[in-house]
Write a protein that holds these residues in place. Sequence first.
Motif, short mmCIF file in Angstrom:
data_model
loop_
_atom_site.label_atom_id
_atom_site.label_comp_id
_atom_site.label_asym_id
_atom_site.label_seq_id
_atom_site.Cartn_x
_atom_site.Cartn_y
_atom_site.Cartn_z
N MET B 105 19.50 46.00 38.91
CA MET B 105 20.18 46.28 37.64
C MET B 105 21.67 45.96 37.73
SD MET B 105 18.30 46.92 35.14
CE MET B 105 19.65 47.31 34.02
N SER B 106 22.20 45.95 38.95
CA SER B 106 23.64 45.65 39.08
C SER B 106 23.93 44.22 38.63
CB SER B 106 24.11 45.88 40.52
OG SER B 106 23.66 44.82 41.35
N THR B 107 22.92 43.40 38.57
CA THR B 107 23.13 42.04 38.08
C THR B 107 22.56 41.86 36.68
OG1 THR B 107 21.04 41.24 39.00
CG2 THR B 107 22.95 41.14 40.44
N HIS B 108 22.19 42.96 36.04
CA HIS B 108 21.58 42.86 34.71
C HIS B 108 22.31 43.68 33.67
CE1 HIS B 108 18.25 41.10 36.89
NE2 HIS B 108 17.74 40.73 35.73
N LEU B 109 23.56 43.97 33.92
CA LEU B 109 24.25 44.86 32.99
C LEU B 109 24.84 44.15 31.78
CD1 LEU B 109 25.97 47.54 35.22
CD2 LEU B 109 23.86 47.70 33.93
N GLU B 110 24.72 42.83 31.75
CA GLU B 110 25.38 42.12 30.65
C GLU B 110 24.78 42.49 29.29
OE1 GLU B 110 23.62 40.76 33.01
OE2 GLU B 110 22.15 39.33 32.23
N ASP B 111 23.57 43.01 29.29
CA ASP B 111 22.97 43.42 28.00
C ASP B 111 22.84 44.94 27.89
OD1 ASP B 111 22.38 40.72 27.03
OD2 ASP B 111 21.03 40.65 28.75
N THR B 112 23.44 45.64 28.84
CA THR B 112 23.20 47.08 28.91
C THR B 112 24.49 47.87 28.76
OG1 THR B 112 21.26 46.79 30.30
CG2 THR B 112 22.37 48.92 30.46
N ALA B 113 24.39 48.97 28.01
CA ALA B 113 25.49 49.93 27.95
C ALA B 113 25.04 51.18 28.69
CB ALA B 113 25.82 50.26 26.51
N ILE B 114 25.95 51.66 29.54
CA ILE B 114 25.66 52.90 30.27
C ILE B 114 26.40 54.02 29.55
CG2 ILE B 114 26.00 54.14 32.44
CD1 ILE B 114 25.94 51.42 33.86
N ILE B 115 25.67 55.09 29.27
CA ILE B 115 26.31 56.29 28.70
C ILE B 115 26.36 57.34 29.80
CG2 ILE B 115 26.08 58.14 27.01
CD1 ILE B 115 24.62 56.00 25.22
N ARG B 116 27.57 57.78 30.14
CA ARG B 116 27.71 58.72 31.27
C ARG B 116 28.11 60.12 30.81
NH1 ARG B 116 30.96 54.61 35.32
NH2 ARG B 116 29.12 53.71 36.30
N SER B 117 28.04 60.35 29.53
CA SER B 117 28.66 61.59 29.04
C SER B 117 27.73 62.43 28.18
CB SER B 117 29.91 61.23 28.26
OG SER B 117 29.60 60.24 27.30
N LEU B 118 26.44 62.42 28.50
CA LEU B 118 25.54 63.30 27.74
C LEU B 118 25.79 64.74 28.16
CD1 LEU B 118 22.24 61.24 27.94
CD2 LEU B 118 23.47 61.82 25.84
N ASN B 119 25.99 65.58 27.19
CA ASN B 119 26.05 67.01 27.45
C ASN B 119 25.10 67.66 26.46
OD1 ASN B 119 26.52 69.69 27.87
ND2 ASN B 119 28.70 69.64 27.35
N THR B 120 23.90 67.91 26.94
CA THR B 120 22.85 68.38 26.03
C THR B 120 22.48 69.83 26.28
OG1 THR B 120 21.24 67.44 27.53
CG2 THR B 120 21.89 66.09 25.67
N LYS B 121 23.11 70.41 27.26
CA LYS B 121 23.11 71.87 27.50
C LYS B 121 21.78 72.47 27.93
CE LYS B 121 27.09 72.74 24.51
NZ LYS B 121 27.39 71.46 23.89
N ILE B 122 20.68 71.98 27.42
CA ILE B 122 19.40 72.64 27.70
C ILE B 122 18.78 72.07 28.98
CG2 ILE B 122 17.07 73.05 26.85
CD1 ILE B 122 18.29 72.91 24.04
N ALA B 123 18.48 72.95 29.92
CA ALA B 123 18.03 72.46 31.22
C ALA B 123 16.68 73.04 31.65
CB ALA B 123 19.11 72.73 32.26
N ASP B 124 15.81 73.35 30.70
CA ASP B 124 14.43 73.59 31.12
C ASP B 124 13.56 72.49 30.51
OD1 ASP B 124 12.50 74.84 28.87
OD2 ASP B 124 14.55 75.52 28.52
N HIS B 125 12.54 72.10 31.28
CA HIS B 125 11.82 70.88 30.93
C HIS B 125 11.31 70.87 29.49
CE1 HIS B 125 11.85 69.14 34.89
NE2 HIS B 125 11.38 70.26 35.41
N GLY B 126 10.60 71.95 29.11
CA GLY B 126 9.91 71.94 27.82
C GLY B 126 10.88 71.82 26.66
N THR B 127 11.90 72.67 26.66
CA THR B 127 12.83 72.68 25.54
C THR B 127 13.69 71.41 25.55
OG1 THR B 127 12.95 75.02 26.06
CG2 THR B 127 14.36 74.25 24.31
N ALA B 128 14.09 70.98 26.76
CA ALA B 128 14.92 69.79 26.86
C ALA B 128 14.12 68.56 26.42
CB ALA B 128 15.42 69.62 28.28
#
Lengths: 568, 435, 343
Positions: B105-128
């Motif tokens: 993937m390090s050579t395939h980023l030309e078509d990809t945007a990385i989002i590093r800032s998700l803060n979704t707060k919920i950390a149990d599998h079912g609800t998340a």
Amino acid sequence: MPSPHPDHRYRSPSLAASVIIIAVINLLSAGAAWCDSDAARQIIQLAERIDQEIESQNADRLPRQTLSDAGYLRRVTLDLAGRIPTIAEIKQYEDLDLPDKRLQVTTSLIQSPDFAYHQRNELDTFLLRPLNHDREWRSYLLEATKENRPWDSIFREIMTPEETQPEDLRPTAFLKHRLGDLDKLANDSSVIWFGVNIGCAKCHDHPLVDDWKQEHYYGISSFFKRTYRSKKGLIGERFDGKVKFDTTSGESKDADFMFLTGTKVTEPELSLDAEVLKQYQEQIKKAEQDDAAETPPQPLFRPRQQLVDLALSDQQQRFFAKNIVNRTWARFFGRGIVHPLDQIHSGNPASHPTLLAILTDDFINSGYNVQRLIHAITLSVAYSQALPMTESDSPSHGENKLENQSDRGVRYFQHAEPRPLSPHQLSLSLLIATGNPEKTAEQISNPDWEQDRGKLEERSEGLAQKLEIPGENFQVPVSEALWFSNSSEMQNQYLGGGKDHLVGYLNEIEDPSAIISQAMFATLGREATSEEQVVLSKYFEQRNEQRVDTIKNIVWALVCSPEFRFNH
Amino acid sequence: MANHADSGHPKQSDSLDRRSMMRLMGSASGIGLAANMNQITALGESRLNDQLRASGKRVILLWLAGGASQLETWDPKPGRPTGGPFAQIQTTVPGIGISELMPKMSTHLEDTAIIRSLNTKIADHGTAYELMDTGRVKEAGVDFPHLGAILARELGNIESKVPDYVSMYTSTEGRRKGSAGFLGGRYNPMFLTDAMMPENIQRLESITDTDHRERAELRDTLSKLFARHHSHPSFEGHNSAYGRVRGLMASDYLFDIEREPESIRAQYGPTQFGQQCLVARRLVEAGVPFVKVARAWWDSHGQNFETHQELCADLDHCMSTLLDDLKERGLLENTLVISLGEFGRTPSINGSLGRDHFASAWSCTLSGCGIQGGSVYGKTDENGNTVVEGEMSAGDLYSTIFAALGIDHTKEYMLGSRPIPIADFDSTPCYSILT
Amino acid sequence: MNFSALEVSKEWHLQEILFCLAINPNNDQLWFGSSDSKIYQQSLSNEDSERISYGESGHSSYVTGMVIAGDTLISCGYDKKLIWWDTNSHEPIRNIAAHDKWIRRICVTPDGRLFSVGDDMQCRVWDLKSGDLIASFSDHAATTPHHFPSMLYALALSDDGSSLATGDRVGHVAIWDSHSFEKRAEIKTPDLYTWDPKQRRHSIGGIRCLSFSPDGTKMAVGGMGKVGNIDHLDGASRIEIFEIGTGERLQMIEDAKHKGLVEQLRWSPDGKFIVSAGGDHKGFIAFHETETGKQVHVVEHSGHIHGLHVNFQTETMFTAAHQRLAKWSFGQPKETAETTPTS
């Protein structure tokens, strides 16, 4: 009964029908005596009140059309027995020349074992099924529907199982499967028992409904906050625990124990000293984790029990009763008197307020008798209205006019609305339709029918579990059409050519037009129209060489028709 | 059930697109969504279909079930106490480094945007899972549609001959079907679990193709006769489901990767995830608007690094191959590839060399359709504990996905009288990663 | 040894994860490798003294193995490097990119050869003095039967230095002649792989350690038994003992009460007992009779143990664990030190 003589391989359909009529004649006579009773007269009066109220709202004098006998029988059998009627039942009903034959047939159906089973399935779907298929719970519901247990008793048993039947774990399923999620438990309880969806008032006062404030949401939650389930499966309540919430203005609040009507319950001061309280709390914790632990004591103040008591109190019970009356009505008309069903509030008035009030009063006065309400509804003229007429049949032309009429017609119950069959209705009806009609008729008239119906329920479970439970905006999913089109169960079991199946039964009949006629009756409960006769006869002729497959394909086409799929 | 305002009801015109039609119907009396949906089925769809077909947007969701670690994929923190043992590698996009576990993937980023800032707060599998698959916090009493159902509806063709929402989830852990919620069963997924071929999509040997076709025609003829006297949207919906059967059956070959040249199959590799990615490519190529390929189970509470060595190798290879293949076929431009799970993993490393559930600062990627490739959005602190720039919620992510696909993120569905926006209230697309 | 009297006699608390340790023949200095990529030296003659941190230009990832040879310390790490250190100057002498993937373990022969294993699945032989590569060999597939990267975790040398064993993620052990590098035998322990084909579709286990019996005829293999939920180190710790000549399994020892990976194994000099250490979130040290498989004693530890040093003569042990370094003795008084600053 197939003849042993090879020369008489094909039988006359009319003979077959007459045999069946004799076999089931007892079914209708079962309720004859009751039809003369006071109870029956009250129900008839209630049905008349329904019709007066419906008629009083029909200011437009919309054209109405009442169902044929066969049409009525199909609808009412699906609604009361959870299955389509057999050929024999239809013929018998059509031939019956009595002024009160609807009273007779509804009474018979309500008294039949089918009713309790169907009522059980409906209750299960309403209360639990989308979350879990729980056999024990279903056996509890069946017990309740068999004895027509009053709705308030069922409410008490399900919501406070530890108070009503401490030894019986079956009714705990409603709470058990929701205990992991307080929001769901509170909102489901509010929707199911009171017809009020408060979900939208969790984070702020309800944006569209003035009645529902955040306080209501957390008020209802409070009643459930202390509920726990021990490892043994017993439901209990803790000694303490309050729901806290942040208002939109950022204020942090302790929620009151507040019912939807705004009535509050005050919690008495807990008169336990801290040590004892701690000991009880630990006992509860232990009971939650260890099935050998002894059952902890019950606090004197139990919020969930308070909620049930409050809902059934003289002052509040109309709120509780109105919901089930409205839901029961919607089951038979495809639409509530207040609609949507979970929006009972001042901003969403009933289409027929007096009717709702009459039915609610009668329901309370009759001791929460669901059966009586259902009986009256199915006896009403309103219930027996046909689907709206389409353009070609309608006296008034023009698209807009038709649609406006149709819309109003639905809203004011002037004509019927097609209702998708529930998974159980469809699965059972498919078994009845594709079974050997003589054998089925014989079975139903047999004293062992109650047992056999139980077995039929078991057989219907597999398919019922695959089918989607119709919701407010149901669309037949393509997975269902694929199952009907390509599953081996459909092709090999339901459409099997053996003597226990309709296909095998029809194959014994010589005359193609008789085959078509019997196939229509077995599946759609009516005679083929002349157009249908032409289409099907032609199909038959073209495929003379492949008789069994031809019959199979015809039966398939009929059970896969929208006419079969819906109650209309 | 019809749904007309009493006055001022505009005539349906050729230019009436689906969106404005929804608005129109949403603004009418509160008969509810059911009426709208059925109405769509009922009205002549062909003009709308042309427009929808022309748009031709599709989505492949690589669902990293259980929660992949952002630190071992898109947001490495090498040399930090939380960084773990892996190095960061430079990608072909200057200034962007990712974990060494993602060399392809390090050579395939030309078509990809990385989002590093998700803060979704919920950390149990079912609800998340509910949150990330519906784009909003679950609300008791409302059955929200899942992403696949929304996109099947927005991008699909109501009478499509191919499925419009296919979901593959082979491992049993965390397997959830996903639902169309209030959009109705029409948009339920075709759900593949054990087998690669959907259930009941193939004709039984005991019936000939001619018989199968003719009996369907017979059914159709009888239904039409019935409809002459009893026309109703519910009946039409039923007929439309049956009307799709033969088309779907004809698409069974899409699930059969044996039909791919050996060289293509070799490119995707032997893992099941690879094979399912290839099925996904075949499906979108044939016009299926939404395909979800779930790779379970990333929940590395123990031995996070060993687990990511296994699973990232699979993800890195399959995702880069998929992007290449889509691009070579000219499909990437119109296909959005999303890699996402229900949350990420804790920066802190536990005693079992594991990482636990973490939803406060984690990553996902968007590639292809509508995406500004070679971009990174958002930033976490030096140890990856918090978002310090460009915080994004589940709703924001959904808005961004919709915007990338050209769907108005402020669009609303009417549930009774209640408007429900397709992306949650107060969510905004992240325009900087959109083209 | 009085196993039942085993207890921690000195404990050092740290922020990092400690993977390996080495002790000089005088028993007065201890080195350990850490997750902060560093090597630290702790005086044992003055246990409360400050640790010495080794040069900045060392490893760039977790330090996973080390051996001491005279004044030289050789370490390996996940940065794929072998580094020779001068224990007097605390500076690196030599730095070799030794493998293509993570290096898991190293060991040294009395005749001055260094062996290393890494996830490139190679066992490599180095001249201890010159650092020259002598040989590279493997009997381990690069990928698992399920097409994922495999790992070569374990390495052991027989007491006489003549035999070598390597063990991988899927449960394959190869026994080698340490001079000719010819494979002499192999052992299969497929259960240690822990592949979950249905629920989670990955694995968590593997052969994590190997140990020859003192006479070189038997092989103990350590890892984890069957796991229900491979999200966690939730399987019983597991040791299998094999007769090398026949490949026959002599013992299968599982301890369901002490879950997780067996990371280290040492036979007692008389061959009667085997010491094992490892853990899940927490750690354990266990003693088993090799003849019967019977557990003689087990102690729990507050951190998962990665590195173990046992001195049967002085009856002391040292463990390198998750955020903990500990000295163990068989009956001496316990003393717990607070975190001491690293220099």
